[in-house]
Design a protein around this motif. Sequence first.
Motif, PDB file in Angstrom:
ATOM      1  N   ASP A 128      42.433  -9.817 -28.439  1.00  0.00           N
ATOM      2  CA  ASP A 128      41.319  -9.245 -27.794  1.00  0.00           C
ATOM      3  C   ASP A 128      40.767 -10.207 -27.093  1.00  0.00           C
ATOM      4  OD1 ASP A 128      38.687  -8.338 -26.850  1.00  0.00           O
ATOM      5  OD2 ASP A 128      38.236  -7.228 -29.009  1.00  0.00           O
ATOM      6  N   LEU A 129      40.787 -10.128 -25.785  1.00  0.00           N
ATOM      7  CA  LEU A 129      40.500 -11.337 -24.847  1.00  0.00           C
ATOM      8  C   LEU A 129      39.293 -10.819 -24.096  1.00  0.00           C
ATOM      9  CD1 LEU A 129      40.822 -14.393 -24.213  1.00  0.00           C
ATOM     10  CD2 LEU A 129      42.125 -13.371 -22.141  1.00  0.00           C
ATOM     11  N   ALA A 130      38.397  -9.999 -24.561  1.00  0.00           N
ATOM     12  CA  ALA A 130      37.454  -9.116 -23.854  1.00  0.00           C
ATOM     13  C   ALA A 130      35.867  -9.917 -24.602  1.00  0.00           C
ATOM     14  CB  ALA A 130      37.511  -7.624 -24.000  1.00  0.00           C
ATOM     15  N   SER A 131      34.917  -9.427 -23.809  1.00  0.00           N
ATOM     16  CA  SER A 131      33.767  -9.711 -24.430  1.00  0.00           C
ATOM     17  C   SER A 131      32.693  -8.721 -23.983  1.00  0.00           C
ATOM     18  CB  SER A 131      33.065 -10.948 -23.527  1.00  0.00           C
ATOM     19  OG  SER A 131      33.019 -10.713 -22.171  1.00  0.00           O
ATOM     20  N   TYR A 132      31.428  -8.691 -24.292  1.00  0.00           N
ATOM     21  CA  TYR A 132      30.472  -7.738 -24.302  1.00  0.00           C
ATOM     22  C   TYR A 132      31.015  -6.320 -25.028  1.00  0.00           C
ATOM     23  CZ  TYR A 132      27.937 -10.713 -21.422  1.00  0.00           C
ATOM     24  OH  TYR A 132      27.416 -12.003 -20.868  1.00  0.00           O
ATOM     25  N   LEU A 133      30.938  -5.430 -24.321  1.00  0.00           N
ATOM     26  CA  LEU A 133      31.239  -3.720 -25.178  1.00  0.00           C
ATOM     27  C   LEU A 133      32.339  -3.101 -24.805  1.00  0.00           C
ATOM     28  CD1 LEU A 133      29.820  -2.021 -27.083  1.00  0.00           C
ATOM     29  CD2 LEU A 133      28.144  -1.383 -25.063  1.00  0.00           C
ATOM     30  N   ALA A 134      32.681  -2.757 -23.573  1.00  0.00           N
ATOM     31  CA  ALA A 134      33.674  -1.823 -23.357  1.00  0.00           C
ATOM     32  C   ALA A 134      35.308  -2.197 -23.882  1.00  0.00           C
ATOM     33  CB  ALA A 134      33.743  -1.437 -21.857  1.00  0.00           C
ATOM     34  N   GLY A 135      35.590  -3.390 -23.642  1.00  0.00           N
ATOM     35  CA  GLY A 135      36.863  -3.940 -24.290  1.00  0.00           C
ATOM     36  C   GLY A 135      36.916  -3.829 -25.592  1.00  0.00           C
ATOM     37  N   VAL A 195      43.081  -9.830 -33.307  1.00  0.00           N
ATOM     38  CA  VAL A 195      42.964 -11.141 -33.371  1.00  0.00           C
ATOM     39  C   VAL A 195      41.688 -11.106 -31.885  1.00  0.00           C
ATOM     40  CG1 VAL A 195      43.302 -13.608 -32.922  1.00  0.00           C
ATOM     41  CG2 VAL A 195      44.875 -11.596 -34.300  1.00  0.00           C
ATOM     42  N   LYS A 196      40.515 -11.430 -32.091  1.00  0.00           N
ATOM     43  CA  LYS A 196      39.887 -11.481 -30.966  1.00  0.00           C
ATOM     44  C   LYS A 196      39.448 -13.195 -30.617  1.00  0.00           C
ATOM     45  CE  LYS A 196      34.835 -10.740 -29.628  1.00  0.00           C
ATOM     46  NZ  LYS A 196      35.076 -10.465 -28.258  1.00  0.00           N
ATOM     47  N   VAL A 197      39.873 -13.571 -29.269  1.00  0.00           N
ATOM     48  CA  VAL A 197      40.098 -14.823 -28.941  1.00  0.00           C
ATOM     49  C   VAL A 197      38.866 -15.008 -28.291  1.00  0.00           C
ATOM     50  CG1 VAL A 197      41.260 -16.518 -27.729  1.00  0.00           C
ATOM     51  CG2 VAL A 197      42.648 -14.635 -28.620  1.00  0.00           C
ATOM     52  N   GLU A 198      37.921 -16.139 -28.447  1.00  0.00           N
ATOM     53  CA  GLU A 198      36.960 -16.551 -27.946  1.00  0.00           C
ATOM     54  C   GLU A 198      36.905 -17.677 -27.514  1.00  0.00           C
ATOM     55  OE1 GLU A 198      33.194 -14.564 -30.239  1.00  0.00           O
ATOM     56  OE2 GLU A 198      34.643 -15.097 -31.700  1.00  0.00           O
ATOM     57  N   LEU A 241      47.738  -6.960 -25.458  1.00  0.00           N
ATOM     58  CA  LEU A 241      46.652  -7.759 -24.939  1.00  0.00           C
ATOM     59  C   LEU A 241      45.708  -6.983 -24.130  1.00  0.00           C
ATOM     60  CD1 LEU A 241      45.312 -10.486 -24.009  1.00  0.00           C
ATOM     61  CD2 LEU A 241      46.739 -10.406 -21.895  1.00  0.00           C
ATOM     62  N   LEU A 242      44.197  -7.217 -24.523  1.00  0.00           N
ATOM     63  CA  LEU A 242      43.277  -6.615 -23.767  1.00  0.00           C
ATOM     64  C   LEU A 242      42.447  -7.492 -23.304  1.00  0.00           C
ATOM     65  CD1 LEU A 242      41.453  -3.305 -24.438  1.00  0.00           C
ATOM     66  CD2 LEU A 242      40.110  -5.375 -24.216  1.00  0.00           C
ATOM     67  N   ASP A 243      42.198  -7.357 -22.034  1.00  0.00           N
ATOM     68  CA  ASP A 243      41.091  -8.279 -21.540  1.00  0.00           C
ATOM     69  C   ASP A 243      40.171  -7.485 -20.492  1.00  0.00           C
ATOM     70  OD1 ASP A 243      41.897  -8.454 -18.611  1.00  0.00           O
ATOM     71  OD2 ASP A 243      43.654  -9.231 -19.238  1.00  0.00           O
ATOM     72  N   ASN A 244      39.107  -8.328 -20.234  1.00  0.00           N
ATOM     73  CA  ASN A 244      38.204  -7.731 -19.158  1.00  0.00           C
ATOM     74  C   ASN A 244      37.946  -8.831 -18.259  1.00  0.00           C
ATOM     75  OD1 ASN A 244      36.533  -9.396 -20.762  1.00  0.00           O
ATOM     76  ND2 ASN A 244      34.865  -8.058 -20.863  1.00  0.00           N
ATOM     77  N   LEU A 245      39.083  -9.438 -17.605  1.00  0.00           N
ATOM     78  CA  LEU A 245      39.011 -10.491 -16.674  1.00  0.00           C
ATOM     79  C   LEU A 245      39.340  -9.731 -15.175  1.00  0.00           C
ATOM     80  CD1 LEU A 245      41.531 -12.900 -18.234  1.00  0.00           C
ATOM     81  CD2 LEU A 245      39.072 -13.151 -18.203  1.00  0.00           C
ATOM     82  N   ARG A 246      38.212 -10.238 -14.203  1.00  0.00           N
ATOM     83  CA  ARG A 246      38.191  -9.554 -12.987  1.00  0.00           C
ATOM     84  C   ARG A 246      39.661 -10.355 -12.504  1.00  0.00           C
ATOM     85  NH1 ARG A 246      32.509 -10.657 -10.914  1.00  0.00           N
ATOM     86  NH2 ARG A 246      32.351 -11.639 -12.882  1.00  0.00           N
ATOM     87  N   PRO A 247      40.205  -9.785 -11.349  1.00  0.00           N
ATOM     88  CA  PRO A 247      41.589 -10.297 -10.988  1.00  0.00           C
ATOM     89  C   PRO A 247      41.425 -11.894 -10.511  1.00  0.00           C
ATOM     90  CG  PRO A 247      41.300  -8.306 -10.046  1.00  0.00           C
ATOM     91  CD  PRO A 247      39.900  -8.468 -10.747  1.00  0.00           C
ATOM     92  N   ALA A 248      40.425 -12.454  -9.898  1.00  0.00           N
ATOM     93  CA  ALA A 248      40.234 -13.825  -9.746  1.00  0.00           C
ATOM     94  C   ALA A 248      40.366 -14.780 -10.954  1.00  0.00           C
ATOM     95  CB  ALA A 248      39.022 -14.013  -8.891  1.00  0.00           C
ATOM     96  N   SER A 249      39.477 -14.251 -12.058  1.00  0.00           N
ATOM     97  CA  SER A 249      39.270 -14.864 -13.186  1.00  0.00           C
ATOM     98  C   SER A 249      40.959 -14.988 -14.034  1.00  0.00           C
ATOM     99  CB  SER A 249      38.399 -14.253 -13.969  1.00  0.00           C
ATOM    100  OG  SER A 249      37.053 -14.249 -13.558  1.00  0.00           O
TER     101      SER A 249
END
Length: 742
Positions: free
Chosen positions: A396-403, A418-421, A468-476
């Motif tokens: 889990d490479l996401a933050s906040y709520l949806a991911g 495994v949440k990666v922060e 792998l789940l992320d909430n990265l925008r393409p540029a990030s």
Amino acid sequence: MPHASHTTNAPPLSGVRVLEDSHTPQARLAGLLLADLGADVVRVVIHDDSASPCTCCGGNPVHHRGKRRVNVSATEIPGLAESADIYLTDRPPGDLHDHGCSAAAIADRAPGCTHVWMPTYGTTGRWVDQLPPDNFLLAALGGVATHGPSADGSPVATTIDLIAPVHAALGATAAVSALVGRARGRHGGAAVVTGLHAVSVLMLTMMVDGLDSEVFNPGSARGPVPSWRGYQCADGEWLFLAALTSPLFIRALDALDRLDILTLPGVDGDPDSIRISPAAATAAGSALEHHFATASRDQWLQTLHEAGVPCAPTGTRQEWRESELVTELGSFTTAEHPVVGRIEMPTIPLTMDGNTWIAGGFDDEAALATLGWDKRGARSAEHRDDLPLDGLRVVDLASYLAGPTATAVLAEMGADVVKVEQETGDPYRAFSIAYLALNQRKRCMSLDLHQSDDHDHFIELLRKSDVLLDNLRPASGAALGLEPQDVARANATITHCSVTAFGTTQAGARLPGFDPIIQSMSGLALAQGGDGPPVVSNISVHDTATGVLSALAITAALYARFSRTGRGSRIESSLAQTTGFAQFDEFTSYAGSPNAVVGGANFVGPFFARSLQRCADGWVAFAAADRRSDAPLAHALGIATPSDAVTADISDRTVDDAIRCATDAGVAACPVLDREREMFDEFLSANDFTQIIDHHIHGRMAVVAGFVRWDSGTPRLAASTEPGTHTAEVLAELGIVERLQT
């Protein structure tokens, strides 16, 4: 059923057979999701069925998209289940047993079929067999109405059914998780996904309570927070400011040239005060109201966007449907229905390897002899005490709520998440109790992905993971070396899901966003506000529904991998895509389709016999199907029939007395959950809604307990974590020792 797709790739659930025994919109939408993902869904219609149809369903013909229909007797269902992989039902407890369709009965007759039960309320307690299936009543019993967008703390009715889409996606995810378990030799037995489980997801960060210390509770906020509300501009148009965190709010004030607001009495230089102190919120909100009224909406949107502050214009559903963004996302499609003619409807809000599948046909009638289903044999399971996703690792490479909601659901299905922060943790940790509720069953590790050694460790983690789940925008993602091709290069069998606000299209790829932004842009806020100002719900239906839908897509991809392809998949989901599903009935259009409900300030319901009313000792919910019940209900209550007004004065009656009168008038009714001590309500407690977790700083916290109940296995023990709690443990599992030595 035939499928429409952008490619010739087979849908992930091709070959799966689902027997749908449904009476509610949530079970029917669950079947629709499974059909769109490739399953052969057969809906059974039982002669002289005693199960009550849902009074809130509305009969949307698209609920049966992609399904076949057979007419059978109740006694034929167990026999049909012998040929199915999934038996999906929403019958109330008593009716389920009377028809011989309980989990035990199906397992005895059809051991190769997974039983997924989706009752509207719960499995026990006063209301489960007493009330007809109706999410208006569940919203009252479960706290959704209690936490509605109210200016004075009174309960509020929502103009859309917030519960059905979440319940549908959750039930479908449980069904597909069972398929994944069976494909891996695990137990894929019986799952119970109740309406209260759906409420648990929907209210995950709202229904929380600090027992030993006072901690900011998002669910306790009453009235708008200045950093998280709508403002009317000089041209009369509205925008929503979504500066969730204190750093974002300071950035917004800087862009607006109003940092002086931080010096106002009550704020006193502390941006957090606006969420805690009513006086600070009033002072800051009033100052911003006057400031936004000095220029047009487009001017303010440009200023805030240039500063990277999340915000959005408030628009109508029609404007949303016709927008460039929605066109690029492909959120809607048209088809010819055999009865109602041309119909415009939402698509499934997910893409997998560039595909979006839509099942063809609408409730096509079939005969038992022509189904083409042979009997499924019993399937061996080496690990019968496991949950379906036991042994699978999710990063889990996401933050906040949806991911993180998606990975929370996967953890409930047995996955090791495994949440990666970053070293300082997810920014959402600022909301301690909400963060705990969302991440209670995950391991947490800290890595700085901008640092080469940590980046290498992360790639090694991906090599030994399944999702792998992320909430990265393409540029990030590109900046971190985590574009889809980079992830696939590290692990060709990994399922990679990206959750964003607006997708990766040209129109939306760079836009940040939160749930209220989608509510504002998609027409939901205007519908809830009615003739008054737009009203944004406190409940993050887009975040939670996107999370559960993402979990569904992930499990579908895992099933395709383990049963057929051996390959990983690339999944994209977004809040913008989800709103079509969250407002499924409102975005379905055909000749004669019903008008959408329009709300107002402190909206209590569309008419008197379907409304929330104040009594002497609390609030009551009435849930008639139409206005014809207004007069009988008023007569039973001893009052004049309301004319155009929805609200009537029954404040001299107790809640129990009002329920008795409603029952005499043939109107279903129940109490509205009291916000005080809501986590320990008798009905919720009987259905194991709440659990207590010790927070590592704040002591005991009451949070929701879970989203599904399986007949075997238990998920990871819920616990509070600090950033990096499990870093050493996970690195040791990867065989990385140099980090441990330093």
